[in-house]
Design a protein around this motif. Structure first.
Motif, PDB file in Angstrom:
ATOM      1  N   LYS A 176     -10.105  -2.235   6.404  1.00 55.19           N
ATOM      2  CA  LYS A 176      -9.017  -2.589   5.488  1.00 55.19           C
ATOM      3  C   LYS A 176      -7.637  -2.391   6.107  1.00 55.19           C
ATOM      4  O   LYS A 176      -6.747  -3.226   5.936  1.00 55.19           O
ATOM      5  N   TRP A 177      -7.434  -1.306   6.840  1.00 58.03           N
ATOM      6  CA  TRP A 177      -6.114  -1.081   7.427  1.00 58.03           C
ATOM      7  C   TRP A 177      -5.877  -2.002   8.607  1.00 58.03           C
ATOM      8  O   TRP A 177      -4.760  -2.496   8.803  1.00 58.03           O
ATOM      9  N   VAL A 185      10.724  -0.528  15.842  1.00 54.35           N
ATOM     10  CA  VAL A 185      10.052  -0.921  14.606  1.00 54.35           C
ATOM     11  C   VAL A 185       8.828  -0.033  14.428  1.00 54.35           C
ATOM     12  O   VAL A 185       8.315   0.536  15.390  1.00 54.35           O
ATOM     13  N   HIS A 186       8.377   0.092  13.191  1.00 53.43           N
ATOM     14  CA  HIS A 186       7.172   0.864  12.909  1.00 53.43           C
ATOM     15  C   HIS A 186       6.466   0.243  11.709  1.00 53.43           C
ATOM     16  O   HIS A 186       7.065  -0.535  10.956  1.00 53.43           O
ATOM     17  N   LEU A 187       5.214   0.574  11.551  1.00 54.10           N
ATOM     18  CA  LEU A 187       4.428   0.065  10.432  1.00 54.10           C
ATOM     19  C   LEU A 187       4.359   1.108   9.324  1.00 54.10           C
ATOM     20  O   LEU A 187       4.132   2.291   9.586  1.00 54.10           O
ATOM     21  N   VAL A 188       4.572   0.659   8.101  1.00 53.73           N
ATOM     22  CA  VAL A 188       4.454   1.509   6.919  1.00 53.73           C
ATOM     23  C   VAL A 188       3.243   1.024   6.135  1.00 53.73           C
ATOM     24  O   VAL A 188       3.081  -0.182   5.915  1.00 53.73           O
ATOM     25  N   TYR A 189       2.403   1.955   5.707  1.00 55.20           N
ATOM     26  CA  TYR A 189       1.168   1.595   5.014  1.00 55.20           C
ATOM     27  C   TYR A 189       1.179   2.114   3.579  1.00 55.20           C
ATOM     28  O   TYR A 189       1.712   3.188   3.298  1.00 55.20           O
ATOM     29  N   SER A 190       0.582   1.330   2.688  1.00 54.37           N
ATOM     30  CA  SER A 190       0.455   1.773   1.297  1.00 54.37           C
ATOM     31  C   SER A 190      -0.723   1.071   0.645  1.00 54.37           C
ATOM     32  O   SER A 190      -1.188   0.036   1.129  1.00 54.37           O
ATOM     33  N   VAL A 191      -1.210   1.665  -0.440  1.00 45.86           N
ATOM     34  CA  VAL A 191      -2.242   1.043  -1.262  1.00 45.86           C
ATOM     35  C   VAL A 191      -1.574   0.582  -2.544  1.00 45.86           C
ATOM     36  O   VAL A 191      -0.966   1.389  -3.258  1.00 45.86           O
ATOM     37  N   LYS A 192      -1.662  -0.703  -2.845  1.00 42.70           N
ATOM     38  CA  LYS A 192      -1.009  -1.271  -4.023  1.00 42.70           C
ATOM     39  C   LYS A 192      -1.772  -0.889  -5.286  1.00 42.70           C
ATOM     40  O   LYS A 192      -2.899  -0.394  -5.237  1.00 42.70           O
ATOM     41  N   HIS A 193      -1.154  -1.141  -6.439  1.00 43.54           N
ATOM     42  CA  HIS A 193      -1.751  -0.747  -7.715  1.00 43.54           C
ATOM     43  C   HIS A 193      -3.096  -1.410  -7.975  1.00 43.54           C
ATOM     44  O   HIS A 193      -3.925  -0.880  -8.720  1.00 43.54           O
ATOM     45  N   ASP A 194      -3.324  -2.580  -7.360  1.00 43.62           N
ATOM     46  CA  ASP A 194      -4.593  -3.282  -7.557  1.00 43.62           C
ATOM     47  C   ASP A 194      -5.618  -2.959  -6.469  1.00 43.62           C
ATOM     48  O   ASP A 194      -6.663  -3.595  -6.383  1.00 43.62           O
ATOM     49  N   GLY A 195      -5.309  -1.973  -5.627  1.00 44.74           N
ATOM     50  CA  GLY A 195      -6.253  -1.550  -4.609  1.00 44.74           C
ATOM     51  C   GLY A 195      -6.090  -2.217  -3.260  1.00 44.74           C
ATOM     52  O   GLY A 195      -6.777  -1.865  -2.302  1.00 44.74           O
ATOM     53  N   ARG A 196      -5.185  -3.208  -3.165  1.00 48.51           N
ATOM     54  CA  ARG A 196      -4.960  -3.876  -1.880  1.00 48.51           C
ATOM     55  C   ARG A 196      -4.314  -2.914  -0.885  1.00 48.51           C
ATOM     56  O   ARG A 196      -3.448  -2.128  -1.246  1.00 48.51           O
ATOM     57  N   HIS A 197      -4.747  -3.010   0.365  1.00 48.36           N
ATOM     58  CA  HIS A 197      -4.143  -2.234   1.432  1.00 48.36           C
ATOM     59  C   HIS A 197      -3.028  -3.076   2.055  1.00 48.36           C
ATOM     60  O   HIS A 197      -3.245  -4.215   2.434  1.00 48.36           O
ATOM     61  N   LYS A 198      -1.839  -2.481   2.125  1.00 45.19           N
ATOM     62  CA  LYS A 198      -0.659  -3.222   2.561  1.00 45.19           C
ATOM     63  C   LYS A 198      -0.021  -2.565   3.775  1.00 45.19           C
ATOM     64  O   LYS A 198       0.165  -1.352   3.818  1.00 45.19           O
ATOM     65  N   ALA A 199       0.291  -3.374   4.776  1.00 47.85           N
ATOM     66  CA  ALA A 199       1.051  -2.913   5.938  1.00 47.85           C
ATOM     67  C   ALA A 199       2.376  -3.670   5.969  1.00 47.85           C
ATOM     68  O   ALA A 199       2.429  -4.852   5.647  1.00 47.85           O
ATOM     69  N   ARG A 200       3.439  -2.982   6.345  1.00 48.20           N
ATOM     70  CA  ARG A 200       4.756  -3.615   6.413  1.00 48.20           C
ATOM     71  C   ARG A 200       5.438  -3.187   7.701  1.00 48.20           C
ATOM     72  O   ARG A 200       5.549  -1.996   7.989  1.00 48.20           O
ATOM     73  N   LEU A 201       5.886  -4.176   8.497  1.00 49.51           N
ATOM     74  CA  LEU A 201       6.633  -3.885   9.708  1.00 49.51           C
ATOM     75  C   LEU A 201       8.096  -3.664   9.331  1.00 49.51           C
ATOM     76  O   LEU A 201       8.722  -4.529   8.723  1.00 49.51           O
ATOM     77  N   VAL A 202       8.629  -2.497   9.693  1.00 55.33           N
ATOM     78  CA  VAL A 202       9.962  -2.081   9.260  1.00 55.33           C
ATOM     79  C   VAL A 202      10.809  -1.736  10.477  1.00 55.33           C
ATOM     80  O   VAL A 202      10.346  -1.047  11.397  1.00 55.33           O
ATOM     81  N   ALA A 203      12.043  -2.205  10.483  1.00 50.22           N
ATOM     82  CA  ALA A 203      12.975  -1.908  11.559  1.00 50.22           C
ATOM     83  C   ALA A 203      13.674  -0.576  11.315  1.00 50.22           C
ATOM     84  O   ALA A 203      13.894  -0.178  10.163  1.00 50.22           O
TER      85      ALA A 203
END
Length: 205
Positions: free
Chosen positions: A8-9, A46-64
């Protein structure tokens, strides 16, 4: 992933980096041994930020790492709709028998370009572009002006479909409905929209 017995990640990371490329976020200037960064451009990370959304989806976001840059020479302000006025739009929707829709604009910031002069040296997550100089061309999450650049881009789009700002709240947009009997509204909160309209599907399209 190995501990949880899934991917998932990894899948979330691959999806995010794929979309970053799809939006042409970076301009590749080849390997750092073969070129120099453009004059006046600052190197950041840049770095990646990870979170689990309210519906269970695994989310990665590239952040500057926008904290590494100085204050921009132009405004970085972008507002959001006032809660009281959001309630007013909901009330007007019911009063005028409009259909209320909520909408989220995916990868909103990447729809806008950045004027900040920044670049990164690509890491191994960028595959065959590792150690290449990548200039950031889009309003990547984390840059100081990305919110303002996205707001400018979003506002241009709203104006193109006939909306204009309410005098009561800069983040409520309105236009006369097709039948001319009432107004339609869009309340904006960064990349989230509350649309109150006769045919919100046509606006989404």
């Amino acid at each position: 992933d190995k501990k949880n017995g899934n991917t998932k990640w990894k899948d979330a990371t691959d999806l995010e980096l794929g979309q970053i490329d799809e939006y042409e976020t970076f301009r590749n200037l080849v390997h750092r041994d073969n070129t120099r960064a453009p004059k006046g451009y600052q190197r950041i990370h840049v770095h990646l930020v990870y979170s689990v959304k309210h519906d269970g989806r695994h989310k990665a976001r590239l952040v500057a790492s926008g904290n590494l840059t100085g204050e921009p020479p132009y405004t970085a302000y972008s507002g959001v709709v006032n809660l009281r006025n959001l309630r007013l739009v909901t009330f007007l929707s019911q009063l005028n028998k409009l259909e209320p829709w909520g909408a989220d604009i995916g990868n909103a910031y990447l729809e806008a370009r950045t004027r900040e002069k920044v670049y990164i040296i690509a890491g191994p997550e960028f595959g065959d572009r590792k150690d290449h100089i990548l200039v950031i061309d889009k309003a990547l999450y984390g840059l100081k002006t990305s919110g303002a650049e996205w707001a400018h881009r979003r506002n241009e789009c709203l104006e193109q479909i006939g909306f204009y700002r309410s005098k009561a709240d800069n983040d409520i947009w309105m236009r006369l409905s097709p039948d001319g009997k009432c107004y339609e509204y869009i309340a904006v909160y960064v990349d989230d929209l509350l649309i109150a309209a006769k045919d919100p599907a046509s606006i989404i399209k």
